[in-house]
Design a protein around this motif. Structure first.
Motif, PDB file in Angstrom:
ATOM      1  N   MET A 168      47.900   2.689 -11.174  1.00 20.66           N
ATOM      2  CA  MET A 168      47.260   4.089 -11.170  1.00 20.66           C
ATOM      3  C   MET A 168      46.616   4.370 -12.480  1.00 20.66           C
ATOM      4  O   MET A 168      47.466   4.125 -13.325  1.00 20.66           O
ATOM      5  CB  MET A 168      48.331   5.148 -10.699  1.00 20.66           C
ATOM      6  N   SER A 169      45.194   4.895 -12.381  1.00 19.93           N
ATOM      7  CA  SER A 169      44.819   5.208 -13.503  1.00 19.93           C
ATOM      8  C   SER A 169      45.499   6.368 -14.311  1.00 19.93           C
ATOM      9  O   SER A 169      45.841   7.226 -13.468  1.00 19.93           O
ATOM     10  CB  SER A 169      43.330   5.315 -13.501  1.00 19.93           C
ATOM     11  N   ARG A 170      45.130   6.357 -15.542  1.00 21.82           N
ATOM     12  CA  ARG A 170      45.600   7.744 -16.320  1.00 21.82           C
ATOM     13  C   ARG A 170      45.135   8.911 -15.591  1.00 21.82           C
ATOM     14  O   ARG A 170      45.866   9.912 -15.457  1.00 21.82           O
ATOM     15  CB  ARG A 170      45.180   7.602 -17.718  1.00 21.82           C
ATOM     16  N   SER A 171      43.702   8.971 -15.392  1.00 21.40           N
ATOM     17  CA  SER A 171      43.114  10.132 -14.962  1.00 21.40           C
ATOM     18  C   SER A 171      43.734  10.560 -13.522  1.00 21.40           C
ATOM     19  O   SER A 171      43.799  11.859 -13.494  1.00 21.40           O
ATOM     20  CB  SER A 171      41.608   9.879 -14.736  1.00 21.40           C
ATOM     21  N   LEU A 172      43.854   9.640 -12.737  1.00 19.67           N
ATOM     22  CA  LEU A 172      44.454   9.923 -11.435  1.00 19.67           C
ATOM     23  C   LEU A 172      45.928  10.587 -11.639  1.00 19.67           C
ATOM     24  O   LEU A 172      46.383  11.484 -10.559  1.00 19.67           O
ATOM     25  CB  LEU A 172      44.601   8.808 -10.327  1.00 19.67           C
ATOM     26  N   ARG A 173      46.756  10.025 -12.582  1.00 15.45           N
ATOM     27  CA  ARG A 173      48.011  10.769 -12.725  1.00 15.45           C
ATOM     28  C   ARG A 173      47.736  12.151 -13.351  1.00 15.45           C
ATOM     29  O   ARG A 173      48.729  12.862 -12.767  1.00 15.45           O
ATOM     30  CB  ARG A 173      48.734   9.781 -13.807  1.00 15.45           C
ATOM     31  N   THR A 174      46.859  12.273 -13.933  1.00 16.52           N
ATOM     32  CA  THR A 174      46.733  13.737 -14.571  1.00 16.52           C
ATOM     33  C   THR A 174      46.360  14.440 -13.342  1.00 16.52           C
ATOM     34  O   THR A 174      46.944  15.541 -13.244  1.00 16.52           O
ATOM     35  CB  THR A 174      45.668  13.783 -15.329  1.00 16.52           C
ATOM     36  N   ARG A 175      45.692  14.111 -12.404  1.00 16.54           N
ATOM     37  CA  ARG A 175      45.179  14.946 -11.419  1.00 16.54           C
ATOM     38  C   ARG A 175      46.500  15.241 -10.535  1.00 16.54           C
ATOM     39  O   ARG A 175      46.382  16.331  -9.905  1.00 16.54           O
ATOM     40  CB  ARG A 175      44.182  14.310 -10.259  1.00 16.54           C
ATOM     41  N   VAL A 176      47.128  14.103 -10.283  1.00 14.31           N
ATOM     42  CA  VAL A 176      48.274  14.513  -9.070  1.00 14.31           C
ATOM     43  C   VAL A 176      49.381  15.622  -9.817  1.00 14.31           C
ATOM     44  O   VAL A 176      50.209  16.061  -9.032  1.00 14.31           O
ATOM     45  CB  VAL A 176      49.137  13.420  -8.786  1.00 14.31           C
ATOM     46  N   ARG A 177      49.380  16.156 -10.867  1.00 14.32           N
ATOM     47  CA  ARG A 177      50.222  16.889 -11.809  1.00 14.32           C
ATOM     48  C   ARG A 177      49.656  18.453 -11.567  1.00 14.32           C
ATOM     49  O   ARG A 177      50.080  19.300 -11.770  1.00 14.32           O
ATOM     50  CB  ARG A 177      50.483  16.555 -13.175  1.00 14.32           C
ATOM     51  N   ARG A 178      48.265  18.480 -11.281  1.00 13.69           N
ATOM     52  CA  ARG A 178      47.849  19.682 -10.928  1.00 13.69           C
ATOM     53  C   ARG A 178      48.158  20.372  -9.789  1.00 13.69           C
ATOM     54  O   ARG A 178      48.674  19.787  -8.828  1.00 13.69           O
ATOM     55  CB  ARG A 178      46.209  19.742 -11.027  1.00 13.69           C
ATOM     56  N   ASN A 213      40.627 -17.010   3.377  1.00  9.94           N
ATOM     57  CA  ASN A 213      40.625 -15.454   3.015  1.00  9.94           C
ATOM     58  C   ASN A 213      41.100 -15.781   1.538  1.00  9.94           C
ATOM     59  O   ASN A 213      42.247 -16.086   1.151  1.00  9.94           O
ATOM     60  CB  ASN A 213      41.781 -14.950   3.943  1.00  9.94           C
ATOM     61  N   VAL A 214      40.098 -15.457   0.586  1.00  5.51           N
ATOM     62  CA  VAL A 214      40.496 -15.713  -0.761  1.00  5.51           C
ATOM     63  C   VAL A 214      40.458 -14.626  -1.817  1.00  5.51           C
ATOM     64  O   VAL A 214      39.426 -13.468  -1.397  1.00  5.51           O
ATOM     65  CB  VAL A 214      39.285 -16.749  -1.394  1.00  5.51           C
ATOM     66  N   GLU A 215      41.312 -14.300  -2.304  1.00  2.00           N
ATOM     67  CA  GLU A 215      41.466 -13.310  -3.307  1.00  2.00           C
ATOM     68  C   GLU A 215      40.424 -13.050  -4.302  1.00  2.00           C
ATOM     69  O   GLU A 215      40.093 -14.108  -4.872  1.00  2.00           O
ATOM     70  CB  GLU A 215      42.703 -13.192  -4.361  1.00  2.00           C
ATOM     71  N   ARG A 216      39.339 -12.131  -4.164  1.00  2.00           N
ATOM     72  CA  ARG A 216      38.358 -12.155  -5.203  1.00  2.00           C
ATOM     73  C   ARG A 216      38.766 -11.726  -6.527  1.00  2.00           C
ATOM     74  O   ARG A 216      39.537 -10.860  -6.708  1.00  2.00           O
ATOM     75  CB  ARG A 216      37.224 -10.995  -4.481  1.00  2.00           C
ATOM     76  N   ILE A 217      37.665 -12.227  -7.391  1.00  3.72           N
ATOM     77  CA  ILE A 217      37.847 -12.003  -8.838  1.00  3.72           C
ATOM     78  C   ILE A 217      37.343 -10.909  -9.497  1.00  3.72           C
ATOM     79  O   ILE A 217      36.058 -10.920  -9.576  1.00  3.72           O
ATOM     80  CB  ILE A 217      37.887 -13.199  -9.753  1.00  3.72           C
ATOM     81  N   ASP A 218      37.941  -9.758  -9.342  1.00  4.58           N
ATOM     82  CA  ASP A 218      37.339  -8.394  -9.846  1.00  4.58           C
ATOM     83  C   ASP A 218      38.308  -7.514 -10.581  1.00  4.58           C
ATOM     84  O   ASP A 218      39.421  -8.069 -11.023  1.00  4.58           O
ATOM     85  CB  ASP A 218      36.682  -7.859  -8.560  1.00  4.58           C
ATOM     86  N   LYS A 219      38.226  -6.286 -10.631  1.00  4.54           N
ATOM     87  CA  LYS A 219      39.265  -5.386 -11.253  1.00  4.54           C
ATOM     88  C   LYS A 219      40.580  -5.374 -10.904  1.00  4.54           C
ATOM     89  O   LYS A 219      41.426  -5.257 -11.643  1.00  4.54           O
ATOM     90  CB  LYS A 219      38.470  -4.128 -11.665  1.00  4.54           C
ATOM     91  N   THR A 220      40.511  -5.535  -9.444  1.00  4.78           N
ATOM     92  CA  THR A 220      41.811  -5.426  -8.769  1.00  4.78           C
ATOM     93  C   THR A 220      42.395  -6.601  -9.232  1.00  4.78           C
ATOM     94  O   THR A 220      43.846  -6.799  -9.379  1.00  4.78           O
ATOM     95  CB  THR A 220      41.770  -5.482  -7.341  1.00  4.78           C
ATOM     96  N   PHE A 221      41.761  -7.957  -9.385  1.00  2.00           N
ATOM     97  CA  PHE A 221      42.483  -9.105  -9.723  1.00  2.00           C
ATOM     98  C   PHE A 221      43.042  -9.018 -11.188  1.00  2.00           C
ATOM     99  O   PHE A 221      44.232  -9.446 -11.461  1.00  2.00           O
ATOM    100  CB  PHE A 221      41.584 -10.420  -9.451  1.00  2.00           C
ATOM    101  N   LEU A 222      42.214  -8.348 -12.178  1.00  2.00           N
ATOM    102  CA  LEU A 222      42.634  -8.298 -13.364  1.00  2.00           C
ATOM    103  C   LEU A 222      44.041  -7.248 -13.552  1.00  2.00           C
ATOM    104  O   LEU A 222      44.639  -7.698 -14.209  1.00  2.00           O
ATOM    105  CB  LEU A 222      41.393  -7.628 -14.139  1.00  2.00           C
ATOM    106  N   GLU A 223      43.761  -6.181 -12.831  1.00  2.00           N
ATOM    107  CA  GLU A 223      45.051  -5.339 -12.730  1.00  2.00           C
ATOM    108  C   GLU A 223      46.205  -6.075 -12.475  1.00  2.00           C
ATOM    109  O   GLU A 223      47.458  -6.155 -12.968  1.00  2.00           O
ATOM    110  CB  GLU A 223      44.648  -3.923 -11.788  1.00  2.00           C
ATOM    111  N   ARG A 224      46.261  -6.667 -11.557  1.00  2.00           N
ATOM    112  CA  ARG A 224      47.390  -7.580 -10.946  1.00  2.00           C
ATOM    113  C   ARG A 224      47.979  -8.927 -11.733  1.00  2.00           C
ATOM    114  O   ARG A 224      49.055  -8.816 -11.997  1.00  2.00           O
ATOM    115  CB  ARG A 224      47.094  -8.059  -9.375  1.00  2.00           C
ATOM    116  N   HIS A 225      46.888  -9.421 -12.370  1.00  2.00           N
ATOM    117  CA  HIS A 225      47.287 -10.600 -12.939  1.00  2.00           C
ATOM    118  C   HIS A 225      47.408 -10.731 -14.456  1.00  2.00           C
ATOM    119  O   HIS A 225      47.976 -11.231 -15.236  1.00  2.00           O
ATOM    120  CB  HIS A 225      46.459 -11.865 -12.652  1.00  2.00           C
ATOM    121  N   PHE A 226      46.745  -9.498 -14.826  1.00  2.00           N
ATOM    122  CA  PHE A 226      46.857  -9.365 -16.606  1.00  2.00           C
ATOM    123  C   PHE A 226      47.343  -7.896 -16.774  1.00  2.00           C
ATOM    124  O   PHE A 226      47.631  -7.586 -18.253  1.00  2.00           O
ATOM    125  CB  PHE A 226      45.378  -9.336 -17.012  1.00  2.00           C
ATOM    126  N   GLY A 227      47.421  -7.224 -15.853  1.00  2.00           N
ATOM    127  CA  GLY A 227      48.005  -5.956 -16.232  1.00  2.00           C
ATOM    128  C   GLY A 227      46.920  -4.759 -16.597  1.00  2.00           C
ATOM    129  O   GLY A 227      47.534  -3.506 -17.128  1.00  2.00           O
TER     130      GLY A 227
END
Length: 543
Positions: A1-11, A172-186
């Motif tokens: 979850m991005s920092r901006s979304l975490r901020t929103r859910v506290r409102r 069915n191949v996992e696409r190398i995109d920002k989701t891939f980066l989040e999962r594999h590189f944190g």
């Protein structure tokens, strides 16, 4: 979850926001999304994916070829249905308007509805598996890479239906995109570049400090443009430094991952990579955590075929102890010219060979993959195809030739690693004996221009030209000998839409050669050559 979304859910009213985002299958439910993507890419499962696209939009997809455009559609998997997703064809083999084979498909969930996700995924990529290694190579290769801890895509099989009609079996191949980066590189921060075709600088040769020199080859997929290209240029300059030390290279690159990947690509015969014959089909990612780059292999349907297309000497031309079949490719030269790095590679290659590539280990895996989808393949409406080995006309042939390659590669690689010897001479790719190949057409406005030699030595001629052919599949340099000769023949083929350089290494000191170049473009009647460029004459200096 991005920092901006975490901020929103506290409102205030956070419950309404959370509910809305969950309806979009967004990234908030991180734990459950992770589990769900594991199920979606479970290697023991064959998924069923349903697509719905209006008939007029299906027609638009076809009419646009060779351009690959998005059209709106609906995606359904199990009990999840997402509307207003983007659907397009993917891959070069799917761009030919008259192709009789199934076309690869890419689904982009946020193409028409911003922020939409499927199980947290931004994309679903469905490979047709017809071009090089049938539907088996990518499964086998990624299994090894991931088993070694190399960051590579997850994948399994999927049955795909379009408007209620079965399209066939896909990978069915996992696409190398920002989701891939989040999962594999944190993190999804940092520069991510895709190298689809072998254009300028794709071989990691330093062309100069101007980022524009590299932009045709390196497509930015994540990161801020100005900073990302500046970092890329600095990386390439550091790689293309023969005097650099191992420590210098390790400071800017995940060398251990590259060494493992190099061994896997060679042992699997995955020649269509930077580590093989063509400097493309890879991503480069710069992790801001340690400021190092990682080579991420992609498009791994190539493999397990000798003399692919009748012209790639995968076994004889790719020595297991000297893993650089194409000389003067900067990163590979750093690997083979440094004794410590070369020794590290050979140790890894021996271990990987015995653990993953022994025939008694690998062949049962291949047969198990076939058994997993045997019934689905029998119902696939498209004919089986393995373009690298045209004689493989059905799955019994495909399995037999792949198993034969596995046995030969293991025996040869083991012997080569046991007795490396001196570095072998490179073997050029040759045209198939029964194929003349493409030929230039009549004069045309989309012909290349401004062909010139940028460097001439006793061992090579480096050429450059300007491109004008939109959607080109390849460029072919023709050559003839002697100053007055006109009997031009195809000498060098370079795949890709924006190729502007080529190197002729088959020259002799003191000889005179003439050169010209043309583009190969897709047409409804099949690939056709454009007109030719200007002709240049080059005298090779004596030693």
């Amino acid at each position: 979850m991005s920092r901006s979304l975490r901020t929103r859910v506290r409102r205030p009213r956070w419950q309404a926001l959370l509910c809305a985002l969950c309806l979009l299958a967004g990234p908030l439910a991180a734990a459950s999304a992770t589990d769900a993507t594991d199920r979606f890419y479970d290697p023991d499962s064959v998924q069923t994916i349903h697509l719905e696209i209006k008939p007029e939009d299906v027609d638009r997809l076809q009419r646009a070829l060779p351009r690959r455009i998005y059209v709106p559609g609906t995606f359904r998997w199990n009990d999840q249905t997402l509307h207003h997703v983007g659907v397009r064809y993917k891959g070069n083999s799917s761009s030919m308007p008259d192709s009789p084979y199934k076309r690869g498909i890419l689904i982009a969930f946020a193409e028409y509805q911003k922020g939409q996700r499927f199980l947290g995924l931004r994309h679903v990529a469905l490979d047709n598996g017809i071009q090089f290694g049938s539907v088996f190579s990518e499964r086998l290769i990624t299994d090894v890479l991931r088993g070694l801890g190399v960051k590579a895509s997850r994948c399994n099989y999927a049955r795909v239906d379009l408007n209620g009609k079965r399209l066939g079996v896909y990978v069915n191949v996992e696409r190398i995109d920002k989701t891939f980066l989040e999962r594999h590189f944190g993190t999804d921060r940092g520069a991510l570049f895709k190298v689809d075709e072998a254009g300028p600088g794709a071989d990691l040769r330093y062309l100069g400090s101007d980022p524009a020199l590299y932009q045709k080859s390196f497509e930015l997929h994540a990161g801020r443009e100005v900073a990302a290209y500046a970092e890329l240029v600095r990386f390439i300059r550091a790689v293309d430094a023969p005097a650099g030390s191992e420590e210098d290279l390790r400071r800017i690159l995940d060398v251990d991952a590259l060494v493992k990947t190099t061994a896997v690509m060679l042992l699997a015969g995955a020649f269509d990579q930077y580590t093989g014959w063509q400097p493309h089909n890879y991503y480069l990612y710069r992790n801001p955590a340690d400021q190092r780059w990682t080579y991420v292999p992609w498009d791994l349907d190539v493999g397990f075929a000798d003399h692919a297309f009748g012209r790639v000497p995968v076994l004889e031309g790719w020595h297991a102890a000297w893993p650089a079949p194409v000389p003067e490719r900067p990163l590979m030269e750093r690997l083979v010219s440094n004794p410590k790095l070369l020794q590290s590679y050979r140790e890894q290659a021996r271990s990987i060979l015995e653990t993953w590539f022994r025939p008694e280990v690998l062949i049962p895996k291949l047969r198990a993959l076939h058994e997993q989808i045997r019934a689905d393949l029998a119902e696939d409406p498209y004919p089986p195809r393995r373009a690298t080995v045209p004689s493989d006309t059905g799955y019994p042939d495909i399995l037999a030739s792949m198993e034969s390659f596995m046995r030969q590669r293991y025996a040869l690689a083991r012997a080569q690693l046991d007795a490396p010897g001196d570095r072998p001479q490179p073997q050029r790719m040759q045209p198939a004996p029964d194929q003349q190949g493409p030929q230039p057409g009549p004069p045309s406005p989309n012909a290349p221009t401004e062909l010139h030699a940028i460097k001439v030595t006793a061992a090579r001629v480096e050429l450059r030209w300007t491109t004008h052919a939109e959607g080109a599949m390849a460029y072919v340099v023709q050559r003839c000998a002697d100053a007055d000769a006109t009997d031009f023949v195809n000498a060098i083929g370079q795949g890709g839409p924006d190729v502007t350089t080529a190197i002729d290494r088959d020259v002799q000191p003191g000889k005179i050669f003439r050169y010209r170049v043309y583009a190969v473009v897709p047409t409804p009647q099949g690939p056709r050559g454009t007109g030719v460029s200007n002709v240049i004459t080059v005298r090779i200096p004596a030693n």
